[in-house]
Design a protein around this motif. Structure first.
Motif, PDB file in Angstrom:
ATOM      1  N   ARG A   1      -5.166   1.895   5.042  1.00  0.00           N
ATOM      2  CA  ARG A   1      -4.306   1.414   3.961  1.00  0.00           C
ATOM      3  C   ARG A   1      -2.981   0.911   4.503  1.00  0.00           C
ATOM      4  O   ARG A   1      -2.440  -0.109   4.047  1.00  0.00           O
ATOM      5  CB  ARG A   1      -4.066   2.532   2.946  1.00  0.00           C
ATOM      6  CG  ARG A   1      -3.343   2.076   1.675  1.00  0.00           C
ATOM      7  CD  ARG A   1      -3.204   3.212   0.657  1.00  0.00           C
ATOM      8  NE  ARG A   1      -4.499   3.786   0.333  1.00  0.00           N
ATOM      9  CZ  ARG A   1      -4.898   5.008   0.680  1.00  0.00           C
ATOM     10  NH1 ARG A   1      -4.071   5.793   1.374  1.00  0.00           N
ATOM     11  NH2 ARG A   1      -6.080   5.456   0.335  1.00  0.00           N
ATOM     12  N   SER A   2      -2.436   1.592   5.497  1.00  0.00           N
ATOM     13  CA  SER A   2      -1.184   1.175   6.113  1.00  0.00           C
ATOM     14  C   SER A   2      -1.343  -0.195   6.782  1.00  0.00           C
ATOM     15  O   SER A   2      -0.459  -1.057   6.686  1.00  0.00           O
ATOM     16  CB  SER A   2      -0.725   2.215   7.140  1.00  0.00           C
ATOM     17  OG  SER A   2       0.400   1.777   7.861  1.00  0.00           O
ATOM     18  N   ALA A   3      -2.467  -0.413   7.453  1.00  0.00           N
ATOM     19  CA  ALA A   3      -2.718  -1.696   8.102  1.00  0.00           C
ATOM     20  C   ALA A   3      -2.777  -2.816   7.069  1.00  0.00           C
ATOM     21  O   ALA A   3      -2.235  -3.903   7.277  1.00  0.00           O
ATOM     22  CB  ALA A   3      -4.020  -1.638   8.898  1.00  0.00           C
ATOM     23  N   TYR A   4      -3.421  -2.572   5.958  1.00  0.00           N
ATOM     24  CA  TYR A   4      -3.497  -3.565   4.879  1.00  0.00           C
ATOM     25  C   TYR A   4      -2.118  -3.832   4.298  1.00  0.00           C
ATOM     26  O   TYR A   4      -1.710  -4.992   4.107  1.00  0.00           O
ATOM     27  CB  TYR A   4      -4.440  -3.084   3.794  1.00  0.00           C
ATOM     28  CG  TYR A   4      -4.319  -3.841   2.500  1.00  0.00           C
ATOM     29  CD1 TYR A   4      -4.720  -5.179   2.423  1.00  0.00           C
ATOM     30  CD2 TYR A   4      -3.773  -3.237   1.362  1.00  0.00           C
ATOM     31  CE1 TYR A   4      -4.592  -5.892   1.229  1.00  0.00           C
ATOM     32  CE2 TYR A   4      -3.650  -3.949   0.176  1.00  0.00           C
ATOM     33  CZ  TYR A   4      -4.045  -5.271   0.123  1.00  0.00           C
ATOM     34  OH  TYR A   4      -3.905  -5.974  -1.048  1.00  0.00           O
ATOM     35  N   GLN A   5      -1.367  -2.784   4.040  1.00  0.00           N
ATOM     36  CA  GLN A   5      -0.059  -2.946   3.409  1.00  0.00           C
ATOM     37  C   GLN A   5       0.936  -3.649   4.323  1.00  0.00           C
ATOM     38  O   GLN A   5       1.890  -4.253   3.836  1.00  0.00           O
ATOM     39  CB  GLN A   5       0.473  -1.581   2.987  1.00  0.00           C
ATOM     40  CG  GLN A   5      -0.292  -0.967   1.825  1.00  0.00           C
ATOM     41  CD  GLN A   5       0.155   0.445   1.498  1.00  0.00           C
ATOM     42  OE1 GLN A   5       0.806   1.105   2.290  1.00  0.00           O
ATOM     43  NE2 GLN A   5      -0.219   0.914   0.309  1.00  0.00           N
ATOM     44  N   SER A   6       0.701  -3.580   5.633  1.00  0.00           N
ATOM     45  CA  SER A   6       1.596  -4.286   6.557  1.00  0.00           C
ATOM     46  C   SER A   6       1.478  -5.788   6.396  1.00  0.00           C
ATOM     47  O   SER A   6       2.379  -6.547   6.749  1.00  0.00           O
ATOM     48  CB  SER A   6       1.287  -3.897   8.003  1.00  0.00           C
ATOM     49  OG  SER A   6       0.110  -4.528   8.465  1.00  0.00           O
ATOM     50  N   GLY A   7       0.323  -6.250   5.860  1.00  0.00           N
ATOM     51  CA  GLY A   7       0.106  -7.674   5.676  1.00  0.00           C
ATOM     52  C   GLY A   7      -0.159  -8.424   6.950  1.00  0.00           C
ATOM     53  O   GLY A   7      -0.221  -9.648   6.967  1.00  0.00           O
TER      54      GLY A   7
ATOM     55  N   LEU B   1     -16.838   1.235   4.813  1.00  0.00           N
ATOM     56  CA  LEU B   1     -16.187  -0.058   4.633  1.00  0.00           C
ATOM     57  C   LEU B   1     -14.951   0.101   3.770  1.00  0.00           C
ATOM     58  O   LEU B   1     -14.974   0.810   2.756  1.00  0.00           O
ATOM     59  CB  LEU B   1     -17.146  -1.047   3.964  1.00  0.00           C
ATOM     60  CG  LEU B   1     -16.552  -2.420   3.614  1.00  0.00           C
ATOM     61  CD1 LEU B   1     -16.258  -3.215   4.879  1.00  0.00           C
ATOM     62  CD2 LEU B   1     -17.474  -3.201   2.692  1.00  0.00           C
ATOM     63  N   TYR B   2     -13.873  -0.564   4.165  1.00  0.00           N
ATOM     64  CA  TYR B   2     -12.653  -0.647   3.378  1.00  0.00           C
ATOM     65  C   TYR B   2     -12.377  -2.115   3.059  1.00  0.00           C
ATOM     66  O   TYR B   2     -12.526  -2.985   3.922  1.00  0.00           O
ATOM     67  CB  TYR B   2     -11.456  -0.074   4.135  1.00  0.00           C
ATOM     68  CG  TYR B   2     -11.531   1.412   4.403  1.00  0.00           C
ATOM     69  CD1 TYR B   2     -10.854   2.322   3.596  1.00  0.00           C
ATOM     70  CD2 TYR B   2     -12.264   1.910   5.482  1.00  0.00           C
ATOM     71  CE1 TYR B   2     -10.911   3.690   3.837  1.00  0.00           C
ATOM     72  CE2 TYR B   2     -12.333   3.272   5.735  1.00  0.00           C
ATOM     73  CZ  TYR B   2     -11.654   4.158   4.914  1.00  0.00           C
ATOM     74  OH  TYR B   2     -11.717   5.514   5.157  1.00  0.00           O
ATOM     75  N   VAL B   3     -11.983  -2.396   1.825  1.00  0.00           N
ATOM     76  CA  VAL B   3     -11.605  -3.740   1.409  1.00  0.00           C
ATOM     77  C   VAL B   3     -10.206  -3.678   0.805  1.00  0.00           C
ATOM     78  O   VAL B   3      -9.959  -2.910  -0.129  1.00  0.00           O
ATOM     79  CB  VAL B   3     -12.605  -4.322   0.385  1.00  0.00           C
ATOM     80  CG1 VAL B   3     -12.133  -5.694  -0.094  1.00  0.00           C
ATOM     81  CG2 VAL B   3     -13.997  -4.427   0.989  1.00  0.00           C
ATOM     82  N   ASP B   4      -9.291  -4.467   1.393  1.00  0.00           N
ATOM     83  CA  ASP B   4      -7.895  -4.472   0.941  1.00  0.00           C
ATOM     84  C   ASP B   4      -7.329  -3.059   0.862  1.00  0.00           C
ATOM     85  O   ASP B   4      -6.659  -2.676  -0.106  1.00  0.00           O
ATOM     86  CB  ASP B   4      -7.763  -5.188  -0.398  1.00  0.00           C
ATOM     87  CG  ASP B   4      -7.933  -6.699  -0.257  1.00  0.00           C
ATOM     88  OD1 ASP B   4      -7.818  -7.215   0.872  1.00  0.00           O
ATOM     89  OD2 ASP B   4      -8.184  -7.361  -1.274  1.00  0.00           O
ATOM     90  N   GLY B   5      -7.639  -2.265   1.883  1.00  0.00           N
ATOM     91  CA  GLY B   5      -7.081  -0.929   2.007  1.00  0.00           C
ATOM     92  C   GLY B   5      -7.750   0.148   1.191  1.00  0.00           C
ATOM     93  O   GLY B   5      -7.372   1.315   1.288  1.00  0.00           O
ATOM     94  N   GLU B   6      -8.753  -0.225   0.395  1.00  0.00           N
ATOM     95  CA  GLU B   6      -9.420   0.743  -0.469  1.00  0.00           C
ATOM     96  C   GLU B   6     -10.811   1.078   0.068  1.00  0.00           C
ATOM     97  O   GLU B   6     -11.572   0.187   0.458  1.00  0.00           O
ATOM     98  CB  GLU B   6      -9.554   0.198  -1.889  1.00  0.00           C
ATOM     99  CG  GLU B   6      -8.221  -0.033  -2.582  1.00  0.00           C
ATOM    100  CD  GLU B   6      -7.437   1.252  -2.794  1.00  0.00           C
ATOM    101  OE1 GLU B   6      -8.085   2.308  -3.020  1.00  0.00           O
ATOM    102  OE2 GLU B   6      -6.199   1.217  -2.730  1.00  0.00           O
ATOM    103  N   ARG B   7     -11.121   2.362   0.086  1.00  0.00           N
ATOM    104  CA  ARG B   7     -12.426   2.813   0.550  1.00  0.00           C
ATOM    105  C   ARG B   7     -13.522   2.318  -0.390  1.00  0.00           C
ATOM    106  O   ARG B   7     -13.422   2.454  -1.601  1.00  0.00           O
ATOM    107  CB  ARG B   7     -12.452   4.340   0.629  1.00  0.00           C
ATOM    108  CG  ARG B   7     -13.710   4.930   1.285  1.00  0.00           C
ATOM    109  CD  ARG B   7     -13.584   6.445   1.323  1.00  0.00           C
ATOM    110  NE  ARG B   7     -14.649   7.071   2.089  1.00  0.00           N
ATOM    111  CZ  ARG B   7     -15.824   7.445   1.597  1.00  0.00           C
ATOM    112  NH1 ARG B   7     -16.085   7.238   0.307  1.00  0.00           N
ATOM    113  NH2 ARG B   7     -16.727   8.011   2.368  1.00  0.00           N
TER     114      ARG B   7
END
Length: 233
Positions: free
Chosen positions: A226-232, A169-175
Motif C-alpha cells: 500500500r505504501s508503494a502504491y501511495q508513493s505514486g 495479487l494487489y491492485v492499487d494497493g488493495e489486496r
C-alpha cells in the motif's frame, strides 16, 4: 452497453507522498528497479540490481508515463528483457509495476514476467476473462476483483510468501485474490516487460505501457504494498 475496460474520464492516480516500502534490515531488499526515466535509447537501467532491460522492436518510449517517461508496447511483438534472471523461484518474491492497458487484448497480455523453462515462472498479466492476475505455472492464478480500465494507470503487485504458502495479487494497493502456491524450485531466465513465455515461445504481448517495475527478494507486507502504491512511483 459499454465495455468494462472503457472509462471516458479515468481518475487520476494517488497523490504522491514520501511513503516508500521498508527496505534493508527492516524489510525485503530490492533486487531490481527499472524506472524507465531514460525516455530514449534501446536500454533501461536497473538502478537496484545492475540488470538493464534491452528493448526490442515494437517497444518504444512515451513521455506520458505514470511518473515521467515510460515504455510502450505495440501488443504484437514489442518487449524488453534482462540478460539474466532476477527472481529466485524457490524463495519469497514481490514484483510490482505501474501498467496501462491501451486496448482490449484478444487473449492473454503480460506486462511483466520472468522466464522459467517453457513457460513464464511468474506473470503480471491481463486474462481473457477480463481480470488482472499474478500467474505461475500450473494455471495457478490470483485474480483481481474488478476488470481493468482501459487507458488508466494501475499499480499491480504479485507476492509469493513461503511462510503462508500463498500467492497474492494487489491492485492499487488493495489486496485482491490469494491462492495456495508452494513454489516451484528450478532454473529461471530473463525478466521481461511487455511479454510472457508460453510453450517455449515469446507470447502474450502487452498492448500498452509499463512504468517503474520493482522486484524484491522477499514478500512485502500488505502495508508495504500500500505504501508503494501511495508513493505514486
Amino acid at each position: 452497453m459499454s465495455s468494462p475496460l472503457a472509462e471516458k474520464n479515468p481518475p487520476a492516480g494517488p497523490t504522491r507522498t514520501d511513503a516508500r516500502p521498508t527496505l534493508g534490515p527492516e524489510g525485503p531488499e530490492m533486487s531490481g528497479e527499472w524506472t524507465f526515466d531514460e525516455g530514449a535509447g534501446r536500454a533501461a537501467a536497473d538502478t537496484a540490481g545492475g540488470n538493464p532491460i534491452a528493448l526490442q522492436d515494437g517497444a518504444d518510449w512515451t513521455q506520458d508515463g505514470r511518473s515521467g517517461p515510460a515504455v510502450v508496447f505495440d501488443g504484437t511483438r514489442g518487449y524488453g528483457e534482462t540478460g539474466r534472471s532476477v527472481i529466485d523461484p524457490a524463495g519469497n518474491w514481490t514484483v510490482s509495476a505501474w501498467v496501462r492497458l491501451d486496448r482490449v487484448p484478444d487473449g492473454f497480455a503480460t506486462a511483466v514476467s520472468e522466464d522459467g523453462g517453457p513457460d513464464s515462472l511468474l506473470a503480471l498479466q491481463y486474462l481473457p476473462s477480463g481480470r488482472w492476475a499474478v500467474s505461475v505455472p500450473g494455471n495457478v492464478r490470483a485474480l483481481s476483483e474488478n476488470p481493468p480500465v482501459r487507458g488508466r494507470w494501475t499499480h499491480l503487485a504479485g507476492v509469493r510468501d513461503t511462510s503462508t504458502g500463498q500467492l497474492t495479487l494487489y491492485v492499487d494497493g488493495e489486496r485482491q485474490g490469494a491462492v495456495p502456491y508452494p513454489g516451484r524450485p528450478g532454473a529461471s531466465g530473463p525478466l521481461a516487460v511487455g511479454r510472457g513465455l508460453a510453450s517455449g515461445k515469446k507470447a502474450q504481448f502487452f498492448p500498452g505501457a509499463v512504468d517503474t517495475v520493482r522486484v524484491y527478494a522477499g514478500a512485502l507486507t500488505a502495508e508495504e504494498v500500500r505504501s508503494a502504491y501511495q508513493s505514486g512511483e
